[in-house]
Scaffold this motif. Sequence first.
Motif, PDB file in Angstrom:
ATOM      1  N   LEU A  61      30.266  47.931  44.849  1.00 35.81           N
ATOM      2  CA  LEU A  61      30.042  48.963  43.927  1.00 35.81           C
ATOM      3  C   LEU A  61      29.288  50.116  44.256  1.00 35.81           C
ATOM      4  O   LEU A  61      29.650  51.287  43.837  1.00 35.81           O
ATOM      5  CB  LEU A  61      29.001  48.311  42.705  1.00 35.81           C
ATOM      6  CG  LEU A  61      29.568  46.951  42.030  1.00 35.81           C
ATOM      7  CD1 LEU A  61      28.588  46.217  41.346  1.00 35.81           C
ATOM      8  CD2 LEU A  61      30.941  47.379  41.098  1.00 35.81           C
ATOM      9  N   THR A  62      28.634  49.902  45.194  1.00 34.29           N
ATOM     10  CA  THR A  62      27.877  51.272  45.759  1.00 34.29           C
ATOM     11  C   THR A  62      28.899  52.092  46.585  1.00 34.29           C
ATOM     12  O   THR A  62      29.029  53.494  46.259  1.00 34.29           O
ATOM     13  CB  THR A  62      26.708  50.836  46.879  1.00 34.29           C
ATOM     14  OG1 THR A  62      25.776  50.064  46.317  1.00 34.29           O
ATOM     15  CG2 THR A  62      26.199  52.046  47.478  1.00 34.29           C
ATOM     16  N   TRP A  63      29.801  51.532  47.304  1.00 34.68           N
ATOM     17  CA  TRP A  63      30.689  52.480  47.900  1.00 34.68           C
ATOM     18  C   TRP A  63      31.776  53.053  46.911  1.00 34.68           C
ATOM     19  O   TRP A  63      32.265  54.296  46.887  1.00 34.68           O
ATOM     20  CB  TRP A  63      31.613  51.563  49.147  1.00 34.68           C
ATOM     21  CG  TRP A  63      30.860  51.720  50.419  1.00 34.68           C
ATOM     22  CD1 TRP A  63      29.947  50.759  50.833  1.00 34.68           C
ATOM     23  CD2 TRP A  63      30.643  52.794  51.160  1.00 34.68           C
ATOM     24  NE1 TRP A  63      29.390  51.300  52.119  1.00 34.68           N
ATOM     25  CE2 TRP A  63      30.089  52.612  52.200  1.00 34.68           C
ATOM     26  CE3 TRP A  63      31.664  53.793  51.319  1.00 34.68           C
ATOM     27  CZ2 TRP A  63      29.791  53.217  53.397  1.00 34.68           C
ATOM     28  CZ3 TRP A  63      31.333  54.938  52.154  1.00 34.68           C
ATOM     29  CH2 TRP A  63      30.241  54.840  53.396  1.00 34.68           C
ATOM     30  N   GLN A  64      32.041  52.100  46.015  1.00 34.71           N
ATOM     31  CA  GLN A  64      33.055  52.681  45.040  1.00 34.71           C
ATOM     32  C   GLN A  64      32.448  53.950  44.197  1.00 34.71           C
ATOM     33  O   GLN A  64      32.980  54.958  43.947  1.00 34.71           O
ATOM     34  CB  GLN A  64      33.111  51.810  43.996  1.00 34.71           C
ATOM     35  CG  GLN A  64      34.203  51.845  42.927  1.00 34.71           C
ATOM     36  CD  GLN A  64      34.162  51.001  41.728  1.00 34.71           C
ATOM     37  OE1 GLN A  64      33.203  50.486  41.238  1.00 34.71           O
ATOM     38  NE2 GLN A  64      35.455  50.448  41.267  1.00 34.71           N
ATOM     39  N   GLN A  68      34.048  57.912  44.537  1.00 34.90           N
ATOM     40  CA  GLN A  68      34.288  58.623  43.492  1.00 34.90           C
ATOM     41  C   GLN A  68      33.937  59.954  43.262  1.00 34.90           C
ATOM     42  O   GLN A  68      34.499  60.764  42.496  1.00 34.90           O
ATOM     43  CB  GLN A  68      34.130  57.725  42.045  1.00 34.90           C
ATOM     44  CG  GLN A  68      35.142  56.424  42.015  1.00 34.90           C
ATOM     45  CD  GLN A  68      34.559  55.588  40.949  1.00 34.90           C
ATOM     46  OE1 GLN A  68      33.518  55.616  40.301  1.00 34.90           O
ATOM     47  NE2 GLN A  68      35.426  54.686  40.556  1.00 34.90           N
ATOM     48  N   LYS A  69      32.680  60.116  43.985  1.00 40.25           N
ATOM     49  CA  LYS A  69      32.343  61.570  43.989  1.00 40.25           C
ATOM     50  C   LYS A  69      33.210  62.653  44.716  1.00 40.25           C
ATOM     51  O   LYS A  69      33.068  63.782  44.683  1.00 40.25           O
ATOM     52  CB  LYS A  69      30.779  61.563  44.578  1.00 40.25           C
ATOM     53  CG  LYS A  69      30.035  60.936  43.659  1.00 40.25           C
ATOM     54  CD  LYS A  69      28.570  61.027  44.037  1.00 40.25           C
ATOM     55  CE  LYS A  69      27.760  60.003  43.140  1.00 40.25           C
ATOM     56  NZ  LYS A  69      26.013  60.098  43.492  1.00 40.25           N
ATOM     57  N   LYS A  78      40.862  53.688  49.557  1.00 44.75           N
ATOM     58  CA  LYS A  78      39.756  52.908  49.703  1.00 44.75           C
ATOM     59  C   LYS A  78      39.208  52.358  48.473  1.00 44.75           C
ATOM     60  O   LYS A  78      38.787  51.347  48.485  1.00 44.75           O
ATOM     61  CB  LYS A  78      38.688  53.825  50.522  1.00 44.75           C
ATOM     62  CG  LYS A  78      39.076  54.113  51.927  1.00 44.75           C
ATOM     63  CD  LYS A  78      37.998  55.104  52.525  1.00 44.75           C
ATOM     64  CE  LYS A  78      38.319  55.518  53.890  1.00 44.75           C
ATOM     65  NZ  LYS A  78      37.648  56.845  54.407  1.00 44.75           N
ATOM     66  N   ILE A  79      39.316  53.272  47.421  1.00 42.77           N
ATOM     67  CA  ILE A  79      38.733  52.845  45.924  1.00 42.77           C
ATOM     68  C   ILE A  79      39.563  51.636  45.439  1.00 42.77           C
ATOM     69  O   ILE A  79      39.146  50.832  44.939  1.00 42.77           O
ATOM     70  CB  ILE A  79      38.644  54.142  45.073  1.00 42.77           C
ATOM     71  CG1 ILE A  79      37.557  54.864  45.444  1.00 42.77           C
ATOM     72  CG2 ILE A  79      38.728  53.690  43.776  1.00 42.77           C
ATOM     73  CD1 ILE A  79      37.812  56.234  44.664  1.00 42.77           C
TER      74      ILE A  79
END
Length: 137
Positions: A61-64, A68-69, A78-79
């Motif tokens: 969730l953190t990497w997602q 996304q930014k 990756k997403i």
Amino acid sequence: AAPSSDMFDEIVMAEERFHGEGYQEGYAEGSHVGVVEGRRYGSLHGAKMGSEIGCYLGFALTWQCLLQKCPDEKNSKKIKALDSLIGMIQKFPYEDPTYEKLQEDLDKIRGKFKQVCSMLNIQSDFRMGTERSSLTF
């Protein structure tokens, strides 16, 4: 001769009776201890599994959110991988300890996690410590 044979029969019967009673007591005690140990093992194993999966979910969730930014083609792949990992975790049947494919699905989640870490160029090392779980990078 009759009284001595009755005493002998009583002795033999007493031995059989005590053997039977001892067996029943031992069986009942063994069953109780087995249930207690099984419950303790199940709780510990479940807690470790929950910590591991929770760590994967928090990581994903953190990497997602971070990726996304900065939307671009590389991050898009990756997403998608992160979305897949998150979906696998959300579908995991935590509440059903009798689920037949529990270990198989957990192994798939671990594999997807390693794939995501590779895509992110992060070395994964999930370890369960005595105090807490940790991901090291």
